[in-house]
Design an enzyme around this catalytic site. Structure first.
Site, short mmCIF file in Angstrom:
data_model
loop_
_atom_site.label_atom_id
_atom_site.label_comp_id
_atom_site.label_asym_id
_atom_site.label_seq_id
_atom_site.Cartn_x
_atom_site.Cartn_y
_atom_site.Cartn_z
N ARG A 144 -1.68 -0.41 -8.46
CA ARG A 144 -2.93 -0.19 -8.14
C ARG A 144 -2.90 1.29 -8.09
NH1 ARG A 144 -3.64 -1.00 -2.20
NH2 ARG A 144 -4.21 -3.26 -2.44
N LYS A 174 -7.25 7.15 -5.76
CA LYS A 174 -7.10 8.75 -5.81
C LYS A 174 -6.07 9.19 -4.55
CE LYS A 174 -11.50 9.41 -7.66
NZ LYS A 174 -13.01 10.18 -7.64
N ASP A 224 0.86 -1.34 -0.19
CA ASP A 224 0.01 -0.16 0.03
C ASP A 224 0.74 1.17 -0.06
OD1 ASP A 224 -2.47 -1.48 0.18
OD2 ASP A 224 -2.62 -1.03 2.42
N ALA A 253 -5.59 8.59 -0.08
CA ALA A 253 -6.52 9.04 1.19
C ALA A 253 -5.85 9.80 2.31
CB ALA A 253 -6.63 7.44 1.77
N GLN A 261 -0.93 7.04 -6.22
CA GLN A 261 -2.11 7.89 -5.68
C GLN A 261 -2.13 9.25 -6.93
OE1 GLN A 261 0.29 8.43 -2.26
NE2 GLN A 261 -1.23 7.54 -0.72
C1 LIG Z 1 -8.90 -1.50 -2.94
C2 LIG Z 1 -8.14 -0.08 -2.47
C3 LIG Z 1 -7.17 -0.09 -2.02
C4 LIG Z 1 -6.59 1.27 -1.62
N1 LIG Z 1 -5.33 1.57 -1.33
C5 LIG Z 1 -5.12 2.62 -0.90
C6 LIG Z 1 -3.58 3.08 -0.76
O1 LIG Z 1 -2.63 2.18 -0.67
N2 LIG Z 1 -3.28 4.20 -0.36
C7 LIG Z 1 -4.02 5.32 -0.47
O2 LIG Z 1 -3.49 6.63 -0.12
N3 LIG Z 1 -5.48 5.28 -0.68
C8 LIG Z 1 -5.78 3.88 -1.24
N4 LIG Z 1 -7.23 3.72 -1.25
C9 LIG Z 1 -8.03 4.77 -0.91
C10 LIG Z 1 -8.20 5.67 -2.21
O3 LIG Z 1 -7.24 6.35 -2.25
C11 LIG Z 1 -9.52 6.43 -1.66
O4 LIG Z 1 -9.26 7.31 -0.69
C12 LIG Z 1 -10.70 5.72 -1.54
O5 LIG Z 1 -10.79 4.82 -2.73
C13 LIG Z 1 -12.07 6.83 -2.02
O6 LIG Z 1 -12.06 7.20 -3.27
P1 LIG Z 1 -12.69 6.65 -4.53
O7 LIG Z 1 -11.87 6.56 -5.74
O8 LIG Z 1 -13.81 5.76 -4.16
O9 LIG Z 1 -13.49 7.99 -5.07
P2 LIG Z 1 -14.58 9.21 -4.22
O10 LIG Z 1 -14.67 9.90 -5.11
O11 LIG Z 1 -13.83 9.22 -2.96
O12 LIG Z 1 -15.87 8.31 -4.11
C14 LIG Z 1 -16.67 7.97 -5.21
C15 LIG Z 1 -17.84 7.40 -4.47
O13 LIG Z 1 -17.62 6.03 -3.80
C16 LIG Z 1 -18.27 6.08 -2.60
N5 LIG Z 1 -17.47 6.03 -1.54
C17 LIG Z 1 -16.10 6.25 -1.74
N6 LIG Z 1 -15.42 6.14 -0.48
C18 LIG Z 1 -16.47 5.87 0.57
C19 LIG Z 1 -16.61 5.51 1.76
N7 LIG Z 1 -15.38 5.57 2.87
N8 LIG Z 1 -17.68 5.05 2.38
C20 LIG Z 1 -18.80 4.86 1.87
N9 LIG Z 1 -18.63 5.31 0.37
C21 LIG Z 1 -17.75 5.57 -0.15
C22 LIG Z 1 -19.40 7.01 -2.50
O14 LIG Z 1 -20.39 6.63 -3.15
C23 LIG Z 1 -18.63 8.12 -3.39
O15 LIG Z 1 -19.39 8.98 -3.88
C24 LIG Z 1 -7.54 2.56 -1.55
C25 LIG Z 1 -8.85 2.17 -2.04
C26 LIG Z 1 -9.32 0.95 -2.49
C27 LIG Z 1 -10.40 0.66 -3.01
#
Ligand SMILES: Cc1cc2nc3c(=O)[nH]c(=O)nc-3n(C[C@H](O)[C@H](O)[C@H](O)COP(=O)(O)OP(=O)(O)OC[C@H]3O[C@@H](n4cnc5c(N)ncnc54)[C@H](O)[C@@H]3O)c2cc1C
Length: 308
Positions: free
Chosen positions: A180, A183, A130, A185, A159
């Site tokens: 992977r 966006k 990650d 986090a 990211q």
């Molecule tokens: C498999 C996986 C691994 C990841 N690994 C990392 C990592 O190693 N490092 C890192 O910085 N980030 C990681 N992330 C987190 C990522 O960076 C985002 O913060 C997170 O995925 C939310 O962004 P989004 O792309 O879903 O879009 P967004 O624009 O945030 O969300 C789009 C839609 O998804 C739904 N949604 C998103 N998040 C949530 C939530 N928490 N609860 C409920 N609904 C939600 C909502 O319907 C929202 O409108 C990971 C995410 C995934 C899915």
């Protein structure tokens, strides 16, 4: 503002103690973390497999402060790999380098990772490293590239919110590394990261268009229907078949979208966290979506209210 506050609170040890010691909050965290034991994660992975999805098991933990804790974390990952193999579950593992002692020294951490990736390679499995906050980006990429030079059983995360990511993608592709794309986090300063959602989204799409035609098997980890649609459209235009990449989503989030993609023939992997150290992960999930926070607070007061 709210996102920044929640990400800041994720570092509070007092809040951590309060939230993790109450039955109500522990039960509410189950929405994102199926359990504290490996068995709970394996069961959740098996359920995903039954629904046509694969999984990635993440033993939650970060920023360990002793070598013993880092070695224990390393042991939990080799154990997870053994269990996955023994039980025939379709899953790999995801881990954070600060859980393997990155704060205690790069060489020490690289050695812990090496033990895990070696075991993964022997078992025909895969380890995803990650990506954490930007203070760790350079060190994480350095260790992953070292590990990738030894085995193809390791990949990492990029990211889209970081300005540097396109360059990192190109270097990782040159090393043959599986990526992977997410966006992002964490709370990052405007000096190094896009702040506006539309800029992050545009960069996600730009990077996706570099990754998919690369001939390497990558993952697009997002719940955003617009990102997913853009990827589906681009893959179709480029004749990139559905078996050449996968979508990834977090356990408990947009399960409707997960099932829809499976029905459409796409590969979907669910990220399944487990373990006792779920507080920072939980806070990042609250930060991503204000509705989660309101749901959380509403339930907290409802459960805490005395019975009439
Ligand atoms: C498999 C996986 C691994 C990841 N690994 C990392 C990592 O190693 N490092 C890192 O910085 N980030 C990681 N992330 C987190 C990522 O960076 C985002 O913060 C997170 O995925 C939310 O962004 P989004 O792309 O879903 O879009 P967004 O624009 O945030 O969300 C789009 C839609 O998804 C739904 N949604 C998103 N998040 C949530 C939530 N928490 N609860 C409920 N609904 C939600 C909502 O319907 C929202 O409108 C990971 C995410 C995934 C899915």
């Amino acid at each position: 503002m709210l996102r920044a506050l929640l990400l800041q609170l994720a570092k509070s040890s007092r809040l951590r103690r309060w939230i993790t010691s109450h039955g109500v909050t522990r039960r509410m965290a189950r929405r994102f973390v199926p359990g504290e034991e490996l068995t709970a994660a394996v069961e959740a992975a098996r359920a995903c497999n039954k629904s046509g999805m694969t999984a990635s098991l993440d033993h939650l933990g970060e920023n360990v402060v002793t070598r013993e804790d880092a070695e224990r974390a390393r042991g939990s990952y080799t154990e997870a790999l053994e269990r996955i193999a023994a039980e025939g579950v379709e899953a790999n593992v995801s881990l954070k380098l600060t859980h393997l002692g990155l704060d205690l020294g790069g060489e020490f951490c690289a050695e812990q990772l090496r033990i895990i990736t070696r075991r993964a390679a022997e078992l025909g499995n895969f380890v995803r490293v990650d990506m954490e906050g930007s203070a760790y980006t350079d060190r994480t990429l350095r260790i992953v590239k070292q590990a990738r030079a030894e085995t193809a059983a390791v990949g990492t995360v990029i990211q889209a919110y970081l300005f540097r990511s396109e360059e990192d993608v190109r270097e990782l592709l040159a090393a043959g590394c599986r990526i992977r794309l997410v966006k992002g986090a964490y709370k990052e300063p405007p000096r190094i990261a896009f702040r506006r959602r539309r800029d992050v989204d545009a960069n996600f799409i730009k990077l996706m268009k570099i990754l998919l035609p690369s001939g390497i098997y990558h993952a697009l980890a997002t719940h955003d229907p617009q990102m997913i649609e853009a990827a589906i459209r681009f893959a179709a235009e480029q004749n990139i078949t559905k078996d050449k990449f996968e979508f990834q989503m977090l356990y408990g989030i947009r399960t409707d979208l997960q099932s829809r993609l499976v029905r459409q023939g796409y590969r979907v992997r669910v990220y399944i966290p487990f373990g006792q150290d779920w507080f920072p992960y939980f806070m990042r999930r609250l930060a991503e979506r204000p509705a989660n926070l309101f749901f959380f607070v509403k339930n907290l007061f409802r459960k805490a209210a005395p019975l009439a």
